[in-house]
Motif scaffolding. Structure first.
Motif, PDB file in Angstrom:
ATOM      1  N   UNK A   1       0.837  -1.206   0.000  1.00 41.55           N
ATOM      2  CA  UNK A   1       0.000   0.000   0.000  1.00 41.55           C
ATOM      3  C   UNK A   1       0.872   1.256   0.000  1.00 41.55           C
ATOM      4  N   UNK A   2       1.951   1.251   0.789  1.00 43.39           N
ATOM      5  CA  UNK A   2       2.835   2.411   0.868  1.00 43.39           C
ATOM      6  C   UNK A   2       3.483   2.716  -0.471  1.00 43.39           C
ATOM      7  N   UNK A   3       3.864   1.673  -1.184  1.00 40.20           N
ATOM      8  CA  UNK A   3       4.609   1.869  -2.427  1.00 40.20           C
ATOM      9  C   UNK A   3       3.703   1.991  -3.648  1.00 40.20           C
ATOM     10  N   UNK A   4       2.599   1.238  -3.651  1.00 45.51           N
ATOM     11  CA  UNK A   4       1.766   1.193  -4.853  1.00 45.51           C
ATOM     12  C   UNK A   4       0.392   1.798  -4.671  1.00 45.51           C
ATOM     13  N   UNK A   5       0.035   2.204  -3.455  1.00 43.33           N
ATOM     14  CA  UNK A   5      -1.266   2.828  -3.233  1.00 43.33           C
ATOM     15  C   UNK A   5      -2.418   1.869  -3.458  1.00 43.33           C
ATOM     16  N   UNK A   6      -3.509   2.398  -4.017  1.00 43.76           N
ATOM     17  CA  UNK A   6      -4.722   1.617  -4.229  1.00 43.76           C
ATOM     18  C   UNK A   6      -4.688   0.760  -5.491  1.00 43.76           C
ATOM     19  N   UNK A   7      -3.710   0.953  -6.350  1.00 41.37           N
ATOM     20  CA  UNK A   7      -3.700   0.288  -7.653  1.00 41.37           C
ATOM     21  C   UNK A   7      -3.942  -1.227  -7.563  1.00 41.37           C
ATOM     22  N   UNK A   8      -3.236  -1.960  -6.710  1.00 41.61           N
ATOM     23  CA  UNK A   8      -3.480  -3.405  -6.662  1.00 41.61           C
ATOM     24  C   UNK A   8      -4.913  -3.759  -6.249  1.00 41.61           C
ATOM     25  N   UNK A   9      -5.465  -3.016  -5.325  1.00 37.19           N
ATOM     26  CA  UNK A   9      -6.825  -3.288  -4.864  1.00 37.19           C
ATOM     27  C   UNK A   9      -7.827  -2.983  -5.972  1.00 37.19           C
ATOM     28  N   UNK A  10      -7.617  -1.921  -6.705  1.00 40.20           N
ATOM     29  CA  UNK A  10      -8.533  -1.545  -7.781  1.00 40.20           C
ATOM     30  C   UNK A  10      -8.482  -2.555  -8.919  1.00 40.20           C
ATOM     31  N   UNK A  11      -7.313  -3.018  -9.259  1.00 41.63           N
ATOM     32  CA  UNK A  11      -7.195  -4.041 -10.300  1.00 41.63           C
ATOM     33  C   UNK A  11      -7.892  -5.316  -9.866  1.00 41.63           C
ATOM     34  N   UNK A  12      -7.730  -5.696  -8.616  1.00 45.36           N
ATOM     35  CA  UNK A  12      -8.381  -6.897  -8.104  1.00 45.36           C
ATOM     36  C   UNK A  12      -9.881  -6.748  -8.195  1.00 45.36           C
ATOM     37  N   UNK A  13     -10.399  -5.575  -7.866  1.00 46.02           N
ATOM     38  CA  UNK A  13     -11.845  -5.330  -7.941  1.00 46.02           C
ATOM     39  C   UNK A  13     -12.353  -5.455  -9.356  1.00 46.02           C
ATOM     40  N   UNK A  14     -11.625  -4.921 -10.342  1.00 44.65           N
ATOM     41  CA  UNK A  14     -12.029  -5.020 -11.743  1.00 44.65           C
ATOM     42  C   UNK A  14     -11.988  -6.476 -12.204  1.00 44.65           C
ATOM     43  N   UNK A  15     -10.943  -7.208 -11.805  1.00 44.11           N
ATOM     44  CA  UNK A  15     -10.846  -8.616 -12.211  1.00 44.11           C
ATOM     45  C   UNK A  15     -11.999  -9.410 -11.641  1.00 44.11           C
ATOM     46  N   UNK A  16     -12.334  -9.179 -10.367  1.00 40.34           N
ATOM     47  CA  UNK A  16     -13.458  -9.891  -9.760  1.00 40.34           C
ATOM     48  C   UNK A  16     -14.752  -9.528 -10.463  1.00 40.34           C
ATOM     49  N   UNK A  17     -14.907  -8.252 -10.812  1.00 43.60           N
ATOM     50  CA  UNK A  17     -16.096  -7.777 -11.502  1.00 43.60           C
ATOM     51  C   UNK A  17     -16.234  -8.467 -12.843  1.00 43.60           C
TER      52      UNK A  17
END
Length: 195
Positions: A176-192
């Motif tokens: 989270x410190x280094x990449x911010x929300x990007x990994x979480x947002x990508x995961x959400x799109x993939x799940x969607x």
């Protein structure tokens, strides 16, 4: 610092930490602290003015140990390595787990977290000042932003409110410190997309 002074300060800090863990209330008198440290009040006043000064000194020692661990890992001579940062933080917390858990659960000690954040911010800014392309004020802003979130996450974990191991917490916080929300947002799109 003279060895006798170090020994007395160590005895006072040890007594402070023991009383902190034993007591249910926030109040600690100098008399009971001196008695627990097996010294008299006069001796206490040769080293500290208040019981809060003992906690401030102990906090500074923890931060110095953290910065020393980071220096040994060559943290300040490379790109900002969040895995090293959180690994060192985890080591300091593991070595003092009961203390950190106790402090995390007592709002009275909010100043401990603030002092830690400010000291770490200054330490990181001083170590990196010759190696960054931004002004000192911008570097302080970056450091405070990361450290505020980090300390809050660790505090919630210490309270028992997060279901991760310490290693998982360090890795997630690093990401989270280094990449911010990007990994979480990508995961959400993939799940969607999967549904």
């Amino acid at each position: 610092m003279d060895r006798r002074v170090q020994k007395t300060r160590a005895a006072i800090q040890k007594a402070y930490l023991e009383l902190l863990m034993e007591k249910k209330s926030m109040k600690m008198t100098i008399t009971e602290l001196a008695r627990k440290a097996n010294i008299d009040r006069k001796t206490f006043y040769l080293h500290y003015d208040t019981t809060d000064d003992v906690l401030r000194d102990y906090t500074q020692q923890l931060i110095s140990r953290l910065l020393s661990l980071l220096e040994r890992q060559d943290f300040f001579n490379q790109n900002f390595n969040t895995v090293s940062l959180y690994s060192a933080m985890n080591q300091i917390i593991s070595d003092n787990l009961a203390f950190f858990q106790h402090i995390a659960n007592m709002d009275y000690y909010d100043s401990f977290w603030e002092q830690g954040k400010e000291a770490l911010t200054l330490g990181i800014c001083n170590m990196y000042k010759e190696k960054v392309l931004v002004s000192e004020d911008v570097m302080k802003l970056y450091s405070r932003f990361v450290l505020t979130g980090t300390l809050e996450i660790y505090r919630e974990w210490l309270k028992g409110n997060l279901p991760f191991s310490m290693e998982e917490l360090g890795m997630l916080t690093s990401e989270v410190s280094f990449r911010g929300f990007a990994p979480a947002l990508k995961s959400g799109k993939q799940e969607e997309n999967l549904t």
